[in-house]
Write a protein that holds these residues in place. Sequence first.
Motif, PDB file in Angstrom:
ATOM      1  N   LEU A  26       0.811  -1.122   0.085  1.00 19.21           N
ATOM      2  CA  LEU A  26      -0.084   0.190  -0.045  1.00 19.21           C
ATOM      3  C   LEU A  26       1.018   1.291   0.031  1.00 19.21           C
ATOM      4  N   PRO A  27       1.025   1.916  -1.274  1.00 24.47           N
ATOM      5  CA  PRO A  27       2.038   3.022  -1.276  1.00 24.47           C
ATOM      6  C   PRO A  27       2.038   4.028  -0.221  1.00 24.47           C
ATOM      7  N   GLY A  28       2.792   4.656   0.346  1.00 23.51           N
ATOM      8  CA  GLY A  28       2.744   5.524   1.442  1.00 23.51           C
ATOM      9  C   GLY A  28       2.342   5.050   2.755  1.00 23.51           C
ATOM     10  N   ILE A  29       1.900   3.951   2.973  1.00 17.39           N
ATOM     11  CA  ILE A  29       1.664   3.415   4.082  1.00 17.39           C
ATOM     12  C   ILE A  29       2.331   2.231   4.518  1.00 17.39           C
ATOM     13  N   GLU A  65      12.704   7.157  14.677  1.00 15.01           N
ATOM     14  CA  GLU A  65      12.719   7.167  13.201  1.00 15.01           C
ATOM     15  C   GLU A  65      11.386   6.374  12.731  1.00 15.01           C
ATOM     16  N   LEU A  66      11.125   5.337  13.457  1.00 15.00           N
ATOM     17  CA  LEU A  66       9.903   4.494  13.216  1.00 15.00           C
ATOM     18  C   LEU A  66       8.666   4.750  13.751  1.00 15.00           C
ATOM     19  N   ALA A  67       8.630   5.743  14.646  1.00 16.83           N
ATOM     20  CA  ALA A  67       7.610   6.072  15.724  1.00 16.83           C
ATOM     21  C   ALA A  67       6.118   6.428  14.791  1.00 16.83           C
ATOM     22  N   ASP A  68       6.474   6.985  13.552  1.00 17.44           N
ATOM     23  CA  ASP A  68       5.188   7.526  12.757  1.00 17.44           C
ATOM     24  C   ASP A  68       5.182   6.740  11.414  1.00 17.44           C
ATOM     25  N   ASN A  69       4.227   7.074  10.733  1.00 13.80           N
ATOM     26  CA  ASN A  69       4.040   6.624   9.373  1.00 13.80           C
ATOM     27  C   ASN A  69       5.134   6.890   8.579  1.00 13.80           C
ATOM     28  N   ALA A  70       5.403   8.357   8.346  1.00 18.45           N
ATOM     29  CA  ALA A  70       6.485   9.060   7.690  1.00 18.45           C
ATOM     30  C   ALA A  70       7.736   8.329   7.728  1.00 18.45           C
ATOM     31  N   VAL A 118      10.671   1.478   4.627  1.00 18.13           N
ATOM     32  CA  VAL A 118       9.811   0.449   4.393  1.00 18.13           C
ATOM     33  C   VAL A 118      10.434  -0.723   3.951  1.00 18.13           C
ATOM     34  N   GLU A 119      11.385  -0.924   3.095  1.00 23.62           N
ATOM     35  CA  GLU A 119      12.169  -1.910   2.873  1.00 23.62           C
ATOM     36  C   GLU A 119      12.997  -2.721   3.678  1.00 23.62           C
ATOM     37  N   ARG A 120      13.393  -2.062   4.627  1.00 26.32           N
ATOM     38  CA  ARG A 120      14.149  -2.816   5.917  1.00 26.32           C
ATOM     39  C   ARG A 120      13.007  -3.331   6.779  1.00 26.32           C
ATOM     40  N   ILE A 121      11.927  -2.561   7.119  1.00 26.06           N
ATOM     41  CA  ILE A 121      10.901  -3.209   7.666  1.00 26.06           C
ATOM     42  C   ILE A 121      10.149  -4.505   7.014  1.00 26.06           C
ATOM     43  N   ASP A 122       9.732  -4.219   5.855  1.00 29.77           N
ATOM     44  CA  ASP A 122       9.370  -5.394   4.865  1.00 29.77           C
ATOM     45  C   ASP A 122      10.292  -6.724   5.196  1.00 29.77           C
TER      46      ASP A 122
END
Length: 406
Positions: free
Chosen positions: A234-237, A278-283, A289-293
Amino acid sequence: METSQRKAGPLDGLKVVELGQLIAGPFAAKTLADFGADVVKIEPPGAGDPLRKWRLLKDGTSIWWQVQSRNKRSLALDLKDAQAQEIVRRLASEADVLIENFRPGAMEGWGLSPDALMAINPRLIVLRISGYGQTGPYRDRPGFGVVAEAMGGLRHLTAEPGRVPVRVGVSIGDTLAALHGVIGILLALQHRHASGKGQVIDVALYEAVFNCMESLLPEYSAFGAVRGAAGSALPGIAPSNAYLCSDGGYALIAGNGDSIFKRLAAVIGRHEFATDPELADNAGRVAHVERIDAAIGDWTAARTVDEVLAALDKAGVPAGRIYTVADIAADPHYAARGMLESVRMDDGSEITVPGVVPKLSATPGGHRRNAPLAVGQDTDDVLREVGLTPAQIGELKARGIVGNKT
């Protein structure tokens, strides 16, 4: 539930004439019929609505037909004939709603324009569904749902990056247009309560799709951004994606709420994610996102879909499997919500069809009668209701203007 036990629907007493065929117009009329409207479906004599022969057939008739035409009556009329057109005028003179999804100009060519019909019945509400609408430079082009999905912006997004855009697997453009049409009818009925007057509702397939495209246009207007295909993400989310599991299945995980992401991080054993500012909010998560995914994917790859979903459900993280229709048919939640409705066919066999939505507490919709098996099955009854005598009906049948029950 037996027919006699059902409460009257909220649209009980509403008279609807359906002139459409295939999907968009008939789906709108089906939705009204599910909630009590008396829908007279006009089909061409002989073969009837082409949907009768689409996809898988049972005893020569489409199973899809049993869903799309339930709760309707069938009147077979040759709309090219002047006497058939006069019958439509009689029906329209007593109707509340008329639905058509022909190419613009067809109704006018038969002398059945909204202006002509509303001159007979000023309270009439006319829903017109077409590919591009009744106005504009493209109005005369033939338009099907698949073309509308492309023009509306949806097809550009339904792909893996760099690969051919694909359709979503169902006629979503037609269905979205139908639902917008139903909304329009309900709004027009509310207006008629106050004014006593009907009106015309102009729904274009591509506009119904475009209306569901969220922030696509303002993002382009403000930033020149052209959203592209993103596969299952989901782009941007972030994070929100499909993750491969050890048994070859996929788990859909939506960990994009701030507190939800912290719970997800704990489940997958990446506690540093939960405390990383740095990961506290969606932005911030979108930027990483690549690292999280990758971290989520590593975790799911070591577990089956069932194991992944059980762990995430326990932690309160939204997640689910990708259902096939076999999964749907076996699912206890679908059953508990009345979404798997068993219908006895005219030959005594039973099939399962989707239940009625939305769920109304006081005036729920329901299955009152099966789809008309024969083209023109209710022709005699409908024509008698508008004042034709048996002799007149017989003459029209002999000339092929109305259809015989077969």
